[in-house]
Design a protein around this motif. Sequence first.
Motif, PDB file in Angstrom:
ATOM      1  N   LEU A  25       0.788  -1.221   0.078  1.00 14.51           N
ATOM      2  CA  LEU A  25      -0.028  -0.204  -0.012  1.00 14.51           C
ATOM      3  C   LEU A  25       0.868   1.478   0.005  1.00 14.51           C
ATOM      4  O   LEU A  25       2.063   1.400   0.612  1.00 14.51           O
ATOM      5  CB  LEU A  25      -0.680   0.158   1.391  1.00 14.51           C
ATOM      6  CG  LEU A  25      -1.921  -1.046   1.437  1.00 14.51           C
ATOM      7  CD1 LEU A  25      -2.398  -0.920   2.777  1.00 14.51           C
ATOM      8  CD2 LEU A  25      -3.150  -0.960   0.399  1.00 14.51           C
ATOM      9  N   THR A  26       0.501   2.150  -0.561  1.00 15.80           N
ATOM     10  CA  THR A  26       1.140   3.583  -0.389  1.00 15.80           C
ATOM     11  C   THR A  26       0.710   3.975   0.783  1.00 15.80           C
ATOM     12  O   THR A  26      -0.353   3.925   1.524  1.00 15.80           O
ATOM     13  CB  THR A  26       0.779   4.461  -1.425  1.00 15.80           C
ATOM     14  OG1 THR A  26      -0.555   4.856  -1.593  1.00 15.80           O
ATOM     15  CG2 THR A  26       1.068   4.240  -2.950  1.00 15.80           C
ATOM     16  N   GLU A  28      -0.699   6.883   1.308  1.00 18.11           N
ATOM     17  CA  GLU A  28      -2.009   7.679   1.088  1.00 18.11           C
ATOM     18  C   GLU A  28      -3.230   6.579   1.234  1.00 18.11           C
ATOM     19  O   GLU A  28      -4.130   6.622   1.713  1.00 18.11           O
ATOM     20  CB  GLU A  28      -2.224   8.188  -0.171  1.00 18.11           C
ATOM     21  CG  GLU A  28      -1.519   9.683  -0.263  1.00 18.11           C
ATOM     22  CD  GLU A  28       0.009   9.372  -0.250  1.00 18.11           C
ATOM     23  OE1 GLU A  28       0.523   8.229  -0.574  1.00 18.11           O
ATOM     24  OE2 GLU A  28       0.951  10.369   0.039  1.00 18.11           O
ATOM     25  N   GLN A  29      -2.981   5.497   0.569  1.00 14.49           N
ATOM     26  CA  GLN A  29      -3.814   3.976   0.564  1.00 14.49           C
ATOM     27  C   GLN A  29      -4.181   3.658   2.024  1.00 14.49           C
ATOM     28  O   GLN A  29      -5.076   3.348   2.610  1.00 14.49           O
ATOM     29  CB  GLN A  29      -3.540   3.190  -0.327  1.00 14.49           C
ATOM     30  CG  GLN A  29      -3.446   3.449  -1.912  1.00 14.49           C
ATOM     31  CD  GLN A  29      -2.851   2.433  -2.589  1.00 14.49           C
ATOM     32  OE1 GLN A  29      -1.757   1.537  -2.316  1.00 14.49           O
ATOM     33  NE2 GLN A  29      -3.388   2.381  -3.919  1.00 14.49           N
ATOM     34  N   ASP A  30      -2.867   3.493   2.666  1.00 16.54           N
ATOM     35  CA  ASP A  30      -3.061   3.173   4.109  1.00 16.54           C
ATOM     36  C   ASP A  30      -3.713   4.011   5.118  1.00 16.54           C
ATOM     37  O   ASP A  30      -4.433   3.645   6.083  1.00 16.54           O
ATOM     38  CB  ASP A  30      -1.804   2.567   4.730  1.00 16.54           C
ATOM     39  CG  ASP A  30      -1.696   1.951   5.979  1.00 16.54           C
ATOM     40  OD1 ASP A  30      -2.146   0.891   6.021  1.00 16.54           O
ATOM     41  OD2 ASP A  30      -1.409   2.457   7.220  1.00 16.54           O
ATOM     42  N   ARG A  32      -6.108   6.239   4.170  1.00 20.69           N
ATOM     43  CA  ARG A  32      -7.540   6.017   3.869  1.00 20.69           C
ATOM     44  C   ARG A  32      -7.863   4.946   4.556  1.00 20.69           C
ATOM     45  O   ARG A  32      -9.174   4.957   5.096  1.00 20.69           O
ATOM     46  CB  ARG A  32      -7.581   6.118   2.445  1.00 20.69           C
ATOM     47  CG  ARG A  32      -9.112   6.038   1.756  1.00 20.69           C
ATOM     48  CD  ARG A  32      -9.833   7.296   2.168  1.00 20.69           C
ATOM     49  NE  ARG A  32     -10.800   7.054   3.477  1.00 20.69           N
ATOM     50  CZ  ARG A  32     -11.355   8.035   4.078  1.00 20.69           C
ATOM     51  NH1 ARG A  32     -11.220   9.331   3.668  1.00 20.69           N
ATOM     52  NH2 ARG A  32     -12.054   7.699   5.163  1.00 20.69           N
ATOM     53  N   ARG A  33      -7.282   3.675   4.279  1.00 15.39           N
ATOM     54  CA  ARG A  33      -7.966   2.412   4.765  1.00 15.39           C
ATOM     55  C   ARG A  33      -8.023   2.601   6.281  1.00 15.39           C
ATOM     56  O   ARG A  33      -9.053   2.147   6.808  1.00 15.39           O
ATOM     57  CB  ARG A  33      -6.878   1.185   4.592  1.00 15.39           C
ATOM     58  CG  ARG A  33      -6.954  -0.051   4.768  1.00 15.39           C
ATOM     59  CD  ARG A  33      -5.968  -0.820   5.118  1.00 15.39           C
ATOM     60  NE  ARG A  33      -5.064  -0.817   6.026  1.00 15.39           N
ATOM     61  CZ  ARG A  33      -5.367  -0.945   7.348  1.00 15.39           C
ATOM     62  NH1 ARG A  33      -6.445  -1.403   7.624  1.00 15.39           N
ATOM     63  NH2 ARG A  33      -4.576  -0.225   8.161  1.00 15.39           N
ATOM     64  N   ASP A  36     -11.223   4.394   6.960  1.00  9.51           N
ATOM     65  CA  ASP A  36     -12.460   3.545   6.869  1.00  9.51           C
ATOM     66  C   ASP A  36     -12.508   2.646   8.122  1.00  9.51           C
ATOM     67  O   ASP A  36     -13.742   2.301   8.133  1.00  9.51           O
ATOM     68  CB  ASP A  36     -12.189   2.780   5.446  1.00  9.51           C
ATOM     69  CG  ASP A  36     -12.134   3.936   4.178  1.00  9.51           C
ATOM     70  OD1 ASP A  36     -12.696   4.880   4.349  1.00  9.51           O
ATOM     71  OD2 ASP A  36     -11.618   3.404   3.069  1.00  9.51           O
ATOM     72  N   ALA A 218       3.825   3.643   4.478  1.00 14.29           N
ATOM     73  CA  ALA A 218       3.805   2.517   3.220  1.00 14.29           C
ATOM     74  C   ALA A 218       4.633   1.372   3.993  1.00 14.29           C
ATOM     75  O   ALA A 218       4.547   0.417   3.121  1.00 14.29           O
ATOM     76  CB  ALA A 218       4.586   3.219   2.053  1.00 14.29           C
TER      77      ALA A 218
END
Length: 437
Positions: A25-26, A28-30, A32-33, A36, A218
């Motif tokens: 994951l980047t 930013e993705q982590d 956001r995760r 969530d 990341a």
Amino acid sequence: MKRRAALLLVTTIAVAQAAAQPVVLTTEQDHRRSLDLLGIGQLREGANGSDASAPNAANYDEARANPYPTLPDVLLTGGRKRVTTADEWWQLRRPELVELFDREVYGRMPATLPALRWEVAEVTDVTIAGQAALRKVLLGRVDNSSYPDISVELRAILIVPATTRGPAPVITQLITGTFIPRYEERAQQPDSWQAQALRRGWAYAYLDTATIQADEGAGLTRGIIGLAHKGQARDADDWGVLRAWAWGASRLLDYYESDPALDATRNAIEGHSRWGKAALVAMAYDPRISVGYISSSGAGGAKLHRRNWGELVENVAAPSEYHWMSVNYMKYAGPLSWDDLPLDAHSLIALAAPRPVFISSGLGGDEWVDPRGMFQAAAAASAVYELLGAKGLGTTDFPAVESGVMDGALAFRQHSGGHSDQPNWPLFLDYAARYWQ
């Protein structure tokens, strides 16, 4: 029927193999995760420390600094019982605070972690500022047999005086490995803290925190956190990077206990800025660490979360810093407020009691870390020190720059040298010597 069973088996194997691979994951993705996972759409904006004209410019006005002036009582349990004895602190309140920090702030370490084995990879005779010493390269290999896709090897540089009257006290400095060559070069100056430590007959070590866990979101599915969780992303109360670095410091202390050249009972930990945060976390969780030098640690370290000054909870929860903490910490940047935290930095300092903790900051370029907020946290933690028979700060009056409050187990000093740990090193060495001699 057989064809269907065969397809099912192939599918099951493919899923298992896919699950075995580390998640990639980047940051930013982590991030956001993580939001969530908490059911949060967006966090509040953090303070801007580089543009004083920005709408969200960091506050440096004391009149606006304390929107939540009442701190959680460090000696009042969740069941509203007043702690009045040392036994009640050790048996009731301290374990309660550790659990709250695990769940809400720094994250919970797994109950069991892979074993780590240290080896001395290299020994060299060196001269540091005219003093003979041994330079040892230490490698701590973590057993990854349970998950071979991730390898973790801690690295530390240990400098031991060539001649001592007995096992040497030792200071651990937390730092990333890219800084170590610069620090070793600086050590050659006669007035460096390293040279001063060697003249006292003390050893010192640099622990490369990047070999424990990367300083980024990341990297959370790699390093010791990734190995412990078999390459999968974190749950809401899983440990963050500060807790992982603290774990690494404890493992280096394990090595000290095995080295006859070192007196592991007289060991200190030091860190500056983000490593100051990690040094304080390490001292709070590992009672074997005897003295701490906590330099400019700011939010997530010795600074009160409830202070509107410089770095805020919202900054720590943002993509650039959230990985230091548990996912659960992020909710205090939205929808909850700082005042909803069931504890604060004074509670963290109190976990080190009654051991000596020297809290340091600068003036001119160090406002971001909130020197007064760190002093106030130490003052509020003093009640626990006094309960356990040690002297706390002994005052709530913020001291003048370059004067400090230095005569208790809790100490605070603000130097005039900006965002640096260098000016207070000589005073810390004298401070540690009071307890080691």
